[in-house]
Design a protein around this motif. Structure first.
Motif, PDB file in Angstrom:
ATOM      1  N   ASN A 165       0.820  -1.210   0.000  1.00 57.45           N
ATOM      2  CA  ASN A 165       0.000   0.000   0.000  1.00 57.45           C
ATOM      3  C   ASN A 165       0.855   1.261   0.000  1.00 57.45           C
ATOM      4  O   ASN A 165       0.362   2.351   0.283  1.00 57.45           O
ATOM      5  N   GLY A 166       2.126   1.085  -0.288  1.00 52.39           N
ATOM      6  CA  GLY A 166       3.006   2.248  -0.424  1.00 52.39           C
ATOM      7  C   GLY A 166       3.343   2.921   0.890  1.00 52.39           C
ATOM      8  O   GLY A 166       3.615   4.116   0.917  1.00 52.39           O
ATOM      9  N   VAL A 167       3.308   2.165   1.992  1.00 52.74           N
ATOM     10  CA  VAL A 167       3.654   2.755   3.283  1.00 52.74           C
ATOM     11  C   VAL A 167       5.154   2.576   3.535  1.00 52.74           C
ATOM     12  O   VAL A 167       5.672   1.464   3.438  1.00 52.74           O
ATOM     13  N   HIS A 168       5.841   3.654   3.821  1.00 58.14           N
ATOM     14  CA  HIS A 168       7.273   3.568   4.098  1.00 58.14           C
ATOM     15  C   HIS A 168       7.597   4.336   5.363  1.00 58.14           C
ATOM     16  O   HIS A 168       6.910   5.278   5.713  1.00 58.14           O
ATOM     17  N   VAL A 169       8.647   3.897   6.029  1.00 57.76           N
ATOM     18  CA  VAL A 169       8.944   4.469   7.339  1.00 57.76           C
ATOM     19  C   VAL A 169      10.414   4.838   7.472  1.00 57.76           C
ATOM     20  O   VAL A 169      11.287   4.091   7.043  1.00 57.76           O
ATOM     21  N   ILE A 170      10.668   5.997   8.041  1.00 57.90           N
ATOM     22  CA  ILE A 170      12.004   6.295   8.545  1.00 57.90           C
ATOM     23  C   ILE A 170      11.929   5.983  10.026  1.00 57.90           C
ATOM     24  O   ILE A 170      11.299   6.703  10.791  1.00 57.90           O
ATOM     25  N   TRP A 171      12.510   4.873  10.429  1.00 61.91           N
ATOM     26  CA  TRP A 171      12.378   4.412  11.807  1.00 61.91           C
ATOM     27  C   TRP A 171      13.205   5.273  12.735  1.00 61.91           C
ATOM     28  O   TRP A 171      14.293   5.724  12.391  1.00 61.91           O
ATOM     29  N   GLN A 172      12.665   5.421  13.945  1.00 62.31           N
ATOM     30  CA  GLN A 172      13.376   6.223  14.943  1.00 62.31           C
ATOM     31  C   GLN A 172      14.745   5.615  15.244  1.00 62.31           C
ATOM     32  O   GLN A 172      15.727   6.331  15.407  1.00 62.31           O
ATOM     33  N   ASP A 173      14.809   4.282  15.311  1.00 59.91           N
ATOM     34  CA  ASP A 173      16.104   3.661  15.602  1.00 59.91           C
ATOM     35  C   ASP A 173      16.858   3.346  14.311  1.00 59.91           C
ATOM     36  O   ASP A 173      17.754   2.514  14.298  1.00 59.91           O
ATOM     37  N   LEU A 174      16.506   4.030  13.227  1.00 61.27           N
ATOM     38  CA  LEU A 174      17.237   3.938  11.972  1.00 61.27           C
ATOM     39  C   LEU A 174      17.553   2.516  11.560  1.00 61.27           C
ATOM     40  O   LEU A 174      18.663   2.044  11.750  1.00 61.27           O
ATOM     41  N   ALA A 175      16.579   1.829  11.005  1.00 62.85           N
ATOM     42  CA  ALA A 175      16.824   0.454  10.597  1.00 62.85           C
ATOM     43  C   ALA A 175      17.680   0.427   9.334  1.00 62.85           C
ATOM     44  O   ALA A 175      17.183   0.202   8.242  1.00 62.85           O
ATOM     45  N   VAL A 176      18.970   0.674   9.477  1.00 63.25           N
ATOM     46  CA  VAL A 176      19.869   0.640   8.321  1.00 63.25           C
ATOM     47  C   VAL A 176      20.757  -0.595   8.399  1.00 63.25           C
ATOM     48  O   VAL A 176      20.831  -1.250   9.428  1.00 63.25           O
ATOM     49  N   PHE A 177      21.434  -0.899   7.295  1.00 63.84           N
ATOM     50  CA  PHE A 177      22.296  -2.072   7.227  1.00 63.84           C
ATOM     51  C   PHE A 177      23.750  -1.627   7.230  1.00 63.84           C
ATOM     52  O   PHE A 177      24.253  -1.148   6.215  1.00 63.84           O
ATOM     53  N   PRO A 178      24.446  -1.782   8.350  1.00 66.59           N
ATOM     54  CA  PRO A 178      25.796  -1.246   8.454  1.00 66.59           C
ATOM     55  C   PRO A 178      26.786  -1.862   7.458  1.00 66.59           C
ATOM     56  O   PRO A 178      27.744  -1.203   7.064  1.00 66.59           O
ATOM     57  N   ASP A 179      26.558  -3.104   7.046  1.00 62.92           N
ATOM     58  CA  ASP A 179      27.537  -3.742   6.154  1.00 62.92           C
ATOM     59  C   ASP A 179      27.245  -3.529   4.680  1.00 62.92           C
ATOM     60  O   ASP A 179      27.962  -4.027   3.830  1.00 62.92           O
ATOM     61  N   LEU A 221      22.073   5.340  20.998  1.00 68.55           N
ATOM     62  CA  LEU A 221      21.707   4.013  20.523  1.00 68.55           C
ATOM     63  C   LEU A 221      22.899   3.086  20.492  1.00 68.55           C
ATOM     64  O   LEU A 221      22.804   1.916  20.805  1.00 68.55           O
ATOM     65  N   ASN A 222      24.062   3.625  20.104  1.00 64.81           N
ATOM     66  CA  ASN A 222      25.203   2.742  19.971  1.00 64.81           C
ATOM     67  C   ASN A 222      26.171   2.828  21.144  1.00 64.81           C
ATOM     68  O   ASN A 222      26.676   1.835  21.612  1.00 64.81           O
ATOM     69  N   LEU A 223      26.436   4.060  21.599  1.00 66.02           N
ATOM     70  CA  LEU A 223      27.484   4.201  22.599  1.00 66.02           C
ATOM     71  C   LEU A 223      26.927   4.283  24.005  1.00 66.02           C
ATOM     72  O   LEU A 223      27.578   3.943  24.960  1.00 66.02           O
ATOM     73  N   GLY A 224      25.710   4.760  24.127  1.00 62.89           N
ATOM     74  CA  GLY A 224      25.203   5.047  25.454  1.00 62.89           C
ATOM     75  C   GLY A 224      24.678   3.832  26.190  1.00 62.89           C
ATOM     76  O   GLY A 224      24.853   3.711  27.391  1.00 62.89           O
ATOM     77  N   LEU A 225      24.031   2.941  25.475  1.00 58.92           N
ATOM     78  CA  LEU A 225      23.319   1.862  26.146  1.00 58.92           C
ATOM     79  C   LEU A 225      23.637   0.520  25.525  1.00 58.92           C
ATOM     80  O   LEU A 225      23.950   0.421  24.347  1.00 58.92           O
ATOM     81  N   ILE A 226      23.537  -0.517  26.344  1.00 58.33           N
ATOM     82  CA  ILE A 226      23.656  -1.872  25.831  1.00 58.33           C
ATOM     83  C   ILE A 226      22.229  -2.347  25.624  1.00 58.33           C
ATOM     84  O   ILE A 226      21.521  -2.696  26.562  1.00 58.33           O
ATOM     85  N   GLN A 227      21.780  -2.303  24.375  1.00 59.23           N
ATOM     86  CA  GLN A 227      20.359  -2.407  24.074  1.00 59.23           C
ATOM     87  C   GLN A 227      19.679  -3.662  24.600  1.00 59.23           C
ATOM     88  O   GLN A 227      18.554  -3.602  25.055  1.00 59.23           O
ATOM     89  N   ASN A 228      20.336  -4.808  24.536  1.00 59.63           N
ATOM     90  CA  ASN A 228      19.614  -6.015  24.929  1.00 59.63           C
ATOM     91  C   ASN A 228      19.775  -6.357  26.403  1.00 59.63           C
ATOM     92  O   ASN A 228      19.322  -7.380  26.863  1.00 59.63           O
ATOM     93  N   GLN A 229      20.441  -5.459  27.158  1.00 60.83           N
ATOM     94  CA  GLN A 229      20.560  -5.689  28.598  1.00 60.83           C
ATOM     95  C   GLN A 229      19.427  -4.986  29.335  1.00 60.83           C
ATOM     96  O   GLN A 229      18.832  -4.046  28.818  1.00 60.83           O
ATOM     97  N   SER A 230      19.164  -5.414  30.558  1.00 59.71           N
ATOM     98  CA  SER A 230      18.035  -4.852  31.286  1.00 59.71           C
ATOM     99  C   SER A 230      18.285  -3.393  31.645  1.00 59.71           C
ATOM    100  O   SER A 230      19.418  -2.909  31.648  1.00 59.71           O
ATOM    101  N   ILE A 231      17.209  -2.708  31.958  1.00 56.86           N
ATOM    102  CA  ILE A 231      17.295  -1.310  32.360  1.00 56.86           C
ATOM    103  C   ILE A 231      18.142  -1.205  33.626  1.00 56.86           C
ATOM    104  O   ILE A 231      18.989  -0.314  33.759  1.00 56.86           O
ATOM    105  N   ILE A 232      17.949  -2.153  34.538  1.00 56.06           N
ATOM    106  CA  ILE A 232      18.732  -2.151  35.783  1.00 56.06           C
ATOM    107  C   ILE A 232      20.218  -2.233  35.468  1.00 56.06           C
ATOM    108  O   ILE A 232      21.020  -1.422  35.949  1.00 56.06           O
ATOM    109  N   ASN A 233      20.599  -3.215  34.653  1.00 51.64           N
ATOM    110  CA  ASN A 233      22.017  -3.383  34.368  1.00 51.64           C
ATOM    111  C   ASN A 233      22.601  -2.170  33.672  1.00 51.64           C
ATOM    112  O   ASN A 233      23.745  -1.788  33.918  1.00 51.64           O
ATOM    113  N   ASN A 234      21.823  -1.556  32.787  1.00 50.21           N
ATOM    114  CA  ASN A 234      22.321  -0.380  32.097  1.00 50.21           C
ATOM    115  C   ASN A 234      22.557   0.779  33.054  1.00 50.21           C
ATOM    116  O   ASN A 234      23.501   1.534  32.900  1.00 50.21           O
TER     117      ASN A 234
END
Ligand SMILES: Nc1ncnc2c1ncn2[C@@H]1O[C@H](COP(=O)(O)OP(=O)(O)OP(=O)(O)O)[C@@H](O)[C@H]1O
Ligand SMILES: [Mg+2]
Lengths: 496, 332
Positions: A82-96, A340-353
């Protein structure tokens, strides 16, 4: 057929027991620029994800497109169709992948068997880059780019697609003024061409400037949809927060002795001959355009990069940091612009961060970490920073963008630093929370902490800094007292 | 130019050139057509394995079950053919593909459907395949293989002063698999989807990449390559020994990683994989010709891999070289 490009009704989205969206309805006209506004964590990104089939809403929802297709929930490929496109807040880009491959990625999905001709692709990509009037190398790997440039890649990507509806989730958060302006120009042009744009931004001036209607969410509830004509920033922030938000200028203060002093600091290719001092209790604003050396100076003060020449004195004593570990031990904390990259360890808990910077101090007896101490620390910071967290044991990645930013702040404040460097601390943070963060910053300064505030938002510097250094091409161009100029003048000086 | 030389493939080409130059001077037998042809004949199986593995690595997974899967394919196909009077190349090729792909798809199914990490799944299937094979075969080798498999099929001969040097069928099959895999990975949309998925799975999902298909393709393709490699290996050694390929997976993995593939996914090329296998083969061959103990080879492989990875990461270790601020990891 209607003149609606999209109609979403009765959207309820639950994560466990927590409802991120409660019976929200949203519609979008053809060719309209529509803003989604609300505080951090109110459900803006979640609504976008539901409309794109990333999340499946509770039964009873209805999502319909201009094509006539309508369903209780949809899949990502329905949305694409349906032609829906998104610029995601967490920038879903492909680094490689390269810039060009990222921008044209949808064509790989659409036709997996078609050979990937590179000439045509390059031409298309160059065209888009030229249209946006930005500086991007199509052959560079996206992994080597700064966040601001990744943001541009994500923007180019939806421009390449044959889109009818474009969602932009905080696309301007890390852009410079010039880039923002050309993006807003593009948005207007898209709308003129009949493409609907949903725009999310915490910069209210921008919102009121470019959007025709604004839908406000608060805590997952729909507050309402309003025309922007006749709407003021003040009124909009009241709708978002339910409160009057206003910030007083800081006014004259008295400071203690010098906490950190920098003499002739130079790092080749980044900055040269930078000298300044910050006293206890003082908030020093460091500003200038992107690339003027703001962040680079901060990274050097924080021990992550070595200076080629010059001296750093901490409480009068020269120091030299082998790594950021030494800097932390000496009492310097750095809140990164790239959370997103330097500040937080995304898959770790809020407590651990929250606790990661102070693990050694929390261990008592040494080496043994009591989980209760970790969660105590975390809960106290969550409360102090008014962070919206449903469960601190969840990974930090489930938090909304603005709430992640508060966790980054909490993590560094937990180290109880003498010098706190804040690099664009309010990027993507809502108006209410911005005021909240600066309230905390002022309180910290009042306890004698020295604060270096890096920002390119003139209003922030103007309201909160006691003194301001304007950088240009890696050198200090001007030093001034924000009280001596008005905000517009400061803005002019920064962007000159 | 500088960029090309600093790529993993560029470094390998330079290394291969240096090693070859040294060996041509230091040994008698190295720089001969016969030796080169022997190398190609002997390495064709490894290269077929390697190009299959590189697809899985690029997709962000890993597979260590492929070499025992190849043994399973060999054993199943040949024993079945012996029960129907030997069969022929066509039937064998078809069966090989079917069994090989099935074993690969089993891995993909477990990884995708049950969300188990690929290393764990393939450690499981590695043991499962090998255990079942040894148990059911009783560890017995098959020496009396069908005639069509026994006789070598030359595809190219080069006249020498005494006799001639010949490339056999496995080299041709290898070339086909290299070109095909290379084409898919670097020249098709599917290939870019595999790189994208390995590079950022979330972003790929949101872009509408069919994740189940990408994973099925990656592991299925490796299964196919493994089956073909197994058949070629049986053809070369003219027997089927159930544990002959046991342990080969780590050598191949080493070569592919040397060729620039990374375990996180998103990076790696067929060219790199081929060059990785060839470099290790040249060194082994050279040490052999120099009369040095085969254990030294293991040491050399270890040193090469560790130093290659270190050199490749140098740009990330030296902050000055990185153009973007803060690319180094910030941690506390
Ligand atoms: N997968 C998830 N599991 C649990 N909670 C979630 C998940 N995703 C989002 N949430 C919660 O839902 C709420 C809404 O989040 P959302 O990301 O939509 O906020 P937002 O309005 O986009 O905020 P921001 O302006 O900060 O980006 C937040 O409280 C968040 O913690
Ligand atoms: Mg959001």
């Amino acid at each position: 057929m209607t003149d609606y490009a999209l109609k979403a009704e009765n959207i309820t989205q639950k994560f466990g027991a927590f409802s991120a969206l409660k019976n929200v309805s949203f519609d979008l006209k053809v060719g309209e620029v529509h803003c989604l506004a609300g505080e951090n964590g109110c459900g803006k990104s979640t609504l976008i994800k539901v409309i794109n089939g990333v999340h499946r809403p509770e039964p009873g929802a209805r999502i319909g497109f201009g094509s006539g297709q309508s369903a209780g929930h949809i899949t990502p490929s329905d949305a694409k169709r349906n032609g829906v496109h998104v610029i995601w807040q967490d920038l879903a880009v492909f680094p490689d992948l390269t810039v060009a491959e990222n921008i044209t990625f949808d064509s790989f999905v659409a036709s997996p068997l078609k050979p990937v001709g590179s000439r045509d692709r390059k031409r298309r990509v160059n065209e888009i880059i030229a249209r946006l009037d930005i500086d991007l190398d199509p052959d560079e790997l996206v992994g080597n780019l700064s966040i601001a440039k990744r943001q541009l890649v994500a923007i180019c990507r939806v421009l390449d697609a044959d889109a009818k509806i474009i969602f932009m989730d905080e696309p301007t958060a890390s852009l410079t003024r010039k880039e923002t302006e050309s993006l807003l120009r593009i948005v207007r042009r898209l709308s003129a061409a009949g493409i609907s744009v949903v725009f999310v931004s915490h910069r209210l001036a921008e919102v009121l400037d470019v959007c025709e209607r604004v839908t406000v969410l608060r805590d997952g509830n729909l507050v309402g949809t309003y025309p922007t004509e006749g709407m003021s920033q003040k009124k909009l922030s009241k709708l978002m927060t339910g409160m009057d938000v206003h910030e007083e200028p800081r006014g004259p203060q008295t400071f203690g002795e010098t906490a950190i002093e920098v003499k002739g600091l130079t790092r080749r290719g980044e900055f040269a001959d930078v000298s300044f001092a910050v006293r206890r209790g003082e908030i020093l604003g460091l500003t200038g355009l992107m690339g003027s050396g703001r962040t680079e100076i901060a990274l050097t003060l924080f021990g992550m990069n070595k200076a080629d020449a010059g001296q750093i004195l901490l409480e009068g004593k020269p120091v030299s940091f082998g790594s950021n570990k030494d800097a932390i031990a000496a009492g310097i904390a750095y809140v990164s612009e790239d959370r997103l990259n330097l500040g937080l360890i995304q898959n770790q808990s809020i407590i651990n961060n929250t606790a990661i910077t102070v693990l050694d101090d929390l261990a008592d007896p040494p080496v043994f970490l009591a989980p209760s101490r970790l969660s105590q620390l975390c809960t106290s910071w969550i409360a102090r920073l008014k962070t919206k967290v449903s469960d601190p044991r969840l990974p930090v990645s489930v938090l909304s963008g603005g709430n992640q930013q508060r966790i980054v702040l909490a993590k560094w404040l937990a180290t109880n630093p003498k010098v706190l460097i804040l690099d664009a601390p309010t990027v993507g943070v809502d108006v209410g929370a911005k005021a909240g963060i600066f309230e905390i910053v002022r309180d910290l300064a009042a306890t004698g902490m020295s604060i270096i505030l890096i920002s390119d938002e003139a209003s922030e510097i103007h309201t909160h800094a006691d003194r301001c250094l304007i950088l240009r091409n890696g050198r200090i161009h001007q030093q001034l007292d924000p009280a001596d100029v008005d905000e517009e003048k400061l803005e002019e000086l920064i962007n000159a | 130019m500088r960029k090309a030389l600093l790529s993993p493939e560029g470094i390998l080409v330079v290394l291969i050139a240096v090693v070859s130059a040294y060996l041509s001077v230091a040994t008698q037998g190295f720089a001969t057509v016969q030796n080169m042809f022997d190398l190609l004949n002997n390495q064709s199986v490894n290269i077929i394995f390697a190009v299959g593995l590189v697809v899985v690595l690029v997709s962000g997974g890993i597979d260590i079950s492929f070499s025992v899967a190849a043994s399973v394919v060999q054993y199943v196909v040949i024993s079945y053919l012996l029960t129907i009077d030997g069969g022929n190349w066509a039937i064998a090729a078809l069966l090989t593909c079917v069994v090989g792909i099935s074993l690969g798809l089993l891995n993909a199914l477990l990884i995708h459907r049950f969300r188990i990490v690929s290393i764990i799944v393939t450690i499981g299937t590695f043991n499962l395949f090998f255990g079942l094979l040894m148990y059911l075969s009783g560890g017995r080798s098959i020496y009396s293989i069908p005639d069509w498999l026994y006789s070598r099929i030359p595809v190219f001969s080069y006249e020498l002063e005494r006799g001639s040097a010949t490339l056999y069928l496995p080299v041709l099959v290898m070339a086909v698999m290299v070109v095909l895999t290379g084409f898919i990975l670097s020249r098709t949309g599917l290939g870019r989807q595999i790189y994208g998925f390995g590079s950022n799975p979330d972003a790929a999902k949101r872009s509408g990449v069919n994740v189940a298909f990408v994973q099925a393709f990656a592991y299925g393709w490796l299964g196919l390559c493994a089956g073909i490699a197994g058949l070629m290996q049986a053809h070369i050694v003219r027997e089927v020994v159930p544990n002959a390929l046991y342990g080969r997976e780590l050598d191949i993995l080493a070569a592919v990683v040397l060729g620039g593939a990374v375990l996180g996914g998103g990076r790696g090329t067929v060219t790199g994989a081929v060059l990785g296998v060839m470099l290790l083969a040249l060194i082994q061959n050279g040490l052999n010709l120099l009369g040095i103990s085969p254990f030294v080879f293991k040491v050399v492989v270890g040193v090469i891999i560790l130093s290659a990875i270190t050199v490749r990461n140098l740009d990330r270790l030296l902050p000055k070289l990185s153009s973007v601020n803060g690319k180094g990891e910030a941690d506390a």
